[in-house]
Design a protein around this motif. Structure first.
Motif, mmCIF file in Angstrom:
data_model
loop_
_atom_site.group_PDB
_atom_site.id
_atom_site.type_symbol
_atom_site.label_atom_id
_atom_site.label_comp_id
_atom_site.label_asym_id
_atom_site.label_seq_id
_atom_site.Cartn_x
_atom_site.Cartn_y
_atom_site.Cartn_z
ATOM 1 N N ARG A 192 -7.377 -31.230 -3.306
ATOM 2 C CA ARG A 192 -8.453 -31.894 -2.548
ATOM 3 C C ARG A 192 -7.890 -33.051 -1.749
ATOM 4 O O ARG A 192 -8.352 -33.347 -0.660
ATOM 5 N N GLU A 193 -6.880 -33.718 -2.317
ATOM 6 C CA GLU A 193 -6.253 -34.842 -1.616
ATOM 7 C C GLU A 193 -4.762 -34.534 -1.548
ATOM 8 O O GLU A 193 -4.130 -34.306 -2.603
ATOM 9 N N ILE A 194 -4.185 -34.509 -0.352
ATOM 10 C CA ILE A 194 -2.769 -34.170 -0.191
ATOM 11 C C ILE A 194 -1.914 -35.099 -1.065
ATOM 12 O O ILE A 194 -2.090 -36.316 -1.058
ATOM 13 N N GLY A 195 -0.988 -34.518 -1.813
ATOM 14 C CA GLY A 195 -0.045 -35.311 -2.607
ATOM 15 C C GLY A 195 -0.535 -35.723 -3.987
ATOM 16 O O GLY A 195 0.228 -36.301 -4.759
ATOM 17 N N VAL A 196 -1.802 -35.444 -4.301
ATOM 18 C CA VAL A 196 -2.388 -35.898 -5.573
ATOM 19 C C VAL A 196 -2.830 -34.687 -6.395
ATOM 20 O O VAL A 196 -3.535 -33.824 -5.865
ATOM 21 N N PRO A 197 -2.451 -34.588 -7.668
ATOM 22 C CA PRO A 197 -1.683 -35.564 -8.434
ATOM 23 C C PRO A 197 -0.196 -35.482 -8.121
ATOM 24 O O PRO A 197 0.328 -34.421 -7.771
ATOM 25 N N VAL A 198 0.488 -36.612 -8.301
ATOM 26 C CA VAL A 198 1.950 -36.650 -8.130
ATOM 27 C C VAL A 198 2.598 -35.955 -9.325
ATOM 28 O O VAL A 198 2.248 -36.227 -10.470
ATOM 29 N N GLN A 199 3.530 -35.053 -9.039
ATOM 30 C CA GLN A 199 4.310 -34.401 -10.106
ATOM 31 C C GLN A 199 5.777 -34.581 -9.753
ATOM 32 O O GLN A 199 6.436 -33.641 -9.314
ATOM 33 N N CYS A 200 6.274 -35.806 -9.908
ATOM 34 C CA CYS A 200 7.597 -36.115 -9.364
ATOM 35 C C CYS A 200 8.108 -37.429 -9.939
ATOM 36 O O CYS A 200 7.323 -38.327 -10.232
ATOM 37 N N ALA A 201 9.456 -37.552 -10.064
ATOM 38 C CA ALA A 201 10.067 -38.824 -10.454
ATOM 39 C C ALA A 201 10.211 -39.748 -9.245
ATOM 40 O O ALA A 201 10.589 -40.909 -9.383
ATOM 41 N N GLU A 202 9.985 -39.227 -8.046
ATOM 42 C CA GLU A 202 9.830 -40.000 -6.794
ATOM 43 C C GLU A 202 11.130 -40.567 -6.227
ATOM 44 O O GLU A 202 11.126 -41.566 -5.521
ATOM 45 N N PHE A 203 12.246 -39.904 -6.528
ATOM 46 C CA PHE A 203 13.535 -40.308 -5.947
ATOM 47 C C PHE A 203 13.842 -39.416 -4.751
ATOM 48 O O PHE A 203 13.727 -38.196 -4.836
ATOM 49 N N GLY A 212 11.504 -24.491 0.258
ATOM 50 C CA GLY A 212 11.385 -25.437 -0.850
ATOM 51 C C GLY A 212 11.392 -24.760 -2.210
ATOM 52 O O GLY A 212 12.130 -23.803 -2.460
ATOM 53 N N ASP A 213 10.566 -25.274 -3.122
ATOM 54 C CA ASP A 213 10.515 -24.727 -4.485
ATOM 55 C C ASP A 213 10.168 -23.239 -4.471
ATOM 56 O O ASP A 213 10.658 -22.480 -5.315
ATOM 57 N N ALA A 214 9.316 -22.820 -3.572
ATOM 58 C CA ALA A 214 8.917 -21.400 -3.513
ATOM 59 C C ALA A 214 10.116 -20.512 -3.205
ATOM 60 O O ALA A 214 10.131 -19.325 -3.552
ATOM 61 N N ALA A 215 11.135 -21.092 -2.557
ATOM 62 C CA ALA A 215 12.358 -20.348 -2.232
ATOM 63 C C ALA A 215 13.410 -20.495 -3.316
ATOM 64 O O ALA A 215 14.491 -19.927 -3.202
ATOM 65 N N GLY A 216 13.114 -21.285 -4.365
ATOM 66 C CA GLY A 216 14.099 -21.529 -5.424
ATOM 67 C C GLY A 216 15.190 -22.491 -4.980
ATOM 68 O O GLY A 216 16.300 -22.477 -5.511
ATOM 69 N N LEU A 217 14.884 -23.363 -4.026
ATOM 70 C CA LEU A 217 15.904 -24.252 -3.467
ATOM 71 C C LEU A 217 16.119 -25.525 -4.289
ATOM 72 O O LEU A 217 17.002 -26.323 -3.973
ATOM 73 N N THR A 218 15.340 -25.727 -5.303
ATOM 74 C CA THR A 218 15.478 -26.914 -6.151
ATOM 75 C C THR A 218 16.786 -26.831 -6.938
ATOM 76 O O THR A 218 17.156 -25.752 -7.397
ATOM 77 N N HIS A 219 17.457 -27.962 -7.112
ATOM 78 C CA HIS A 219 18.754 -27.955 -7.801
ATOM 79 C C HIS A 219 18.542 -27.646 -9.288
ATOM 80 O O HIS A 219 17.834 -28.396 -9.986
ATOM 81 N N PRO A 220 19.151 -26.568 -9.813
ATOM 82 C CA PRO A 220 18.860 -26.154 -11.189
ATOM 83 C C PRO A 220 19.341 -27.120 -12.262
ATOM 84 O O PRO A 220 18.905 -27.024 -13.399
ATOM 85 N N VAL A 221 20.242 -28.048 -11.925
ATOM 86 C CA VAL A 221 20.698 -29.023 -12.921
ATOM 87 C C VAL A 221 19.914 -30.331 -12.802
ATOM 88 O O VAL A 221 19.395 -30.849 -13.780
ATOM 89 N N THR A 222 19.796 -30.869 -11.597
ATOM 90 C CA THR A 222 19.123 -32.172 -11.455
ATOM 91 C C THR A 222 17.610 -32.038 -11.299
ATOM 92 O O THR A 222 16.882 -32.988 -11.550
ATOM 93 N N GLY A 223 17.150 -30.895 -10.817
ATOM 94 C CA GLY A 223 15.720 -30.726 -10.548
ATOM 95 C C GLY A 223 15.293 -31.341 -9.226
ATOM 96 O O GLY A 223 14.116 -31.346 -8.896
ATOM 97 N N ALA A 224 16.254 -31.865 -8.453
ATOM 98 C CA ALA A 224 15.903 -32.475 -7.171
ATOM 99 C C ALA A 224 15.582 -31.391 -6.147
ATOM 100 O O ALA A 224 16.339 -30.427 -6.015
ATOM 101 N N GLY A 225 14.471 -31.558 -5.438
ATOM 102 C CA GLY A 225 14.096 -30.514 -4.494
ATOM 103 C C GLY A 225 13.455 -31.004 -3.215
ATOM 104 O O GLY A 225 13.189 -30.212 -2.311
ATOM 105 N N ILE A 226 13.229 -32.324 -3.112
ATOM 106 C CA ILE A 226 12.507 -32.820 -1.933
ATOM 107 C C ILE A 226 13.358 -32.629 -0.675
ATOM 108 O O ILE A 226 12.869 -32.159 0.363
ATOM 109 N N SER A 227 14.631 -32.974 -0.788
ATOM 110 C CA SER A 227 15.506 -32.896 0.378
ATOM 111 C C SER A 227 15.624 -31.453 0.885
ATOM 112 O O SER A 227 15.485 -31.185 2.092
#
Ligand code: FAD
Length: 359
Positions: free
Chosen positions: A38-49, A263-278
């Motif tokens: 309903r609101e873009i970005g909410v809820p946040v599911q991220c460590a925010e780095f 992004g995540d739908a493509a499996g592009l998130t780093h499997p060790v760190t979990g970082a995926g925003i970049s």
């Protein structure tokens, strides 16, 4: 937008979808971008780095929270190793909102509270459900930026991605600092625990392989109690979140028909760190460029997108997949409690980048 038609339909307005929609609209395409939230970005599911190269996306008001300059990696023996680690802590909801705002400013139509519920890619038709009911929308290219449990993938009959689960508390930070703390331990099988400072609070979380253990509350509560006893954080839990992180590496199929996964739908998130925003932002922008070229008459553009993503991210993702597997194989042995295999499985250590021990 001409009635219920568009050039590019973007499903999901996280970093992948927001950047795809902004880039596609800036290239002159007619873009509809939807998110079921309903609101873009909410809820946040991220460590925010976010890493420093993404700082251009942290300029909007309310996005930047603080700078990060180092990482302290704590091994099972308790040995703590400091390494440089530059980046920014952001307000992730504001970050996602700013990207969606850029898309709108470039001419995209953005609709929240709207879900993709049906897909006929041969016909280029998507069934959407929003506040006004269901409608069918015709697209030329669809960008699937709908996260780790991609609805688009499911509707196309593609396999689900392997994921780990996470649990995160936002807690008061009693001693503000500029490093992130990482705990590597057999107590967090298939993952690790983290503390990311954000001014006077911090995101304390952990990721774990659900096949190894479903109980994440006991270990995160134990770590939280330890930090409270050390006087580093307060006992209050200001917010709770969690979510899935893909850990299996690149999706086998990055392009299906006229659908591009990002992004995540493509499996592009780093499997060790979990970082995926970049990677989500980079793939979103690349998918938009591919859509623009394909609609402009380049028949190879979509396939080239898949090749580019594999070239850019494949090797690093594959190394992480192998390192996770190496550590998992040691789980049934005492060796998993030693420091050496964790040094080999964590990005801060030189051992991580050395060639595989086994063929
Ligand atoms: C607890 C946790 C901490 C993390 N910390 C970090 C971090 O500090 N740094 C980092 O780089 N990465 C982090 N990540 C990973 C990062 O959040 C993701 O890699 C990133 O959000 C991927 O962006 P995305 O746009 O691909 O997908 P998402 O951000 O997941 O966005 C997908 C969007 O699609 C929408 N959607 C899904 N299905 C539908 C549908 N059927 N119809 C319409 N909309 C739909 C969802 O509502 C969602 O908004 C973390 C992940 C978790 C779970």
């Amino acid at each position: 937008m001409n009635g219920r038609e568009c050039d590019v339909l973007v499903i999901g307005l996280g970093p992948g979808g927001g950047s795809a929609a902004a880039a596609a609209a800036a290239a002159g395409l007619r873009v509809l971008a939807i998110d079921r939230k309903r609101e873009i970005g909410v809820p946040v599911q991220c460590a925010e780095f976010i890493p420093l190269p993404l700082s251009r996306h942290a300029m909007a008001p309310g996005v930047l929270a603080q700078r990060i300059s180092g990482m302290t990696s704590v091994l099972p023996s308790g040995t703590a190793v400091d390494t440089p680690f530059s980046g920014l802590m952001v307000d992730r909801a504001a970050f996602d909102r700013a990207l969606a705002g850029s898309a709108e400013a470039a001419g995209a139509v953005v609709e929240a509270a709207t879900s993709l519920v049906g897909l006929d890619d041969d016909a280029g038709a998507a069934r959407l459900r929003g506040p006004a009911g269901e409608s069918v929308l015709h697209y030329r290219v669809l960008i699937a930026a709908d996260g780790p449990h991609s609805t688009v993938a499911r509707l196309l009959g593609l396999a689900p991605l392997q994921t780990v689960n996470t649990r995160q508390y936002t807690v008061p930070l009693l001693q503000p600092f500029a490093d992130t703390d990482i705990w590597l331990s057999p107590d967090y099988p298939g993952g690790y625990a983290w503390l990311f400072p954000k001014g006077d609070r911090a995101n304390l979380g952990l990721g774990m392989d659900p096949r190894a253990s479903a109980d994440m509350k006991t270990p995160i509560d134990r770590l939280h109690r330890q930090l409270v006893a050390e006087g580093r954080t307060g006992a209050d839990i200001l917010a709770r979140t969690g979510g899935a992180i893909p850990v299996g590496g690149l999706r086998d199929v990055l392009v299906s028909g006229r659908v591009l996964f990002v992004g995540d739908a493509a499996g592009l998130t780093h499997p060790v760190t979990g970082a995926g925003i970049s990677a989500a932002v980079a793939s979103g922008e690349a998918a938009a460029a591919a859509a623009h070229a394909w609609i402009g008459g380049d028949p190879a553009a979509l396939a080239v997108y898949a090749e580019d993503m594999t070239d850019q991210f494949g090797e690093s993702l594959q190394r992480a997949v192998v390192r996770r597997a190496e550590l998992a194989r040691l789980r049934s042995t005492g060796a998993v409690a030693e420091d050496a295999p964790h040094r080999r499985s964590w990005i801060a250590f030189d051992e991580y980048y050395r060639p595989a021990l086994t063929a």
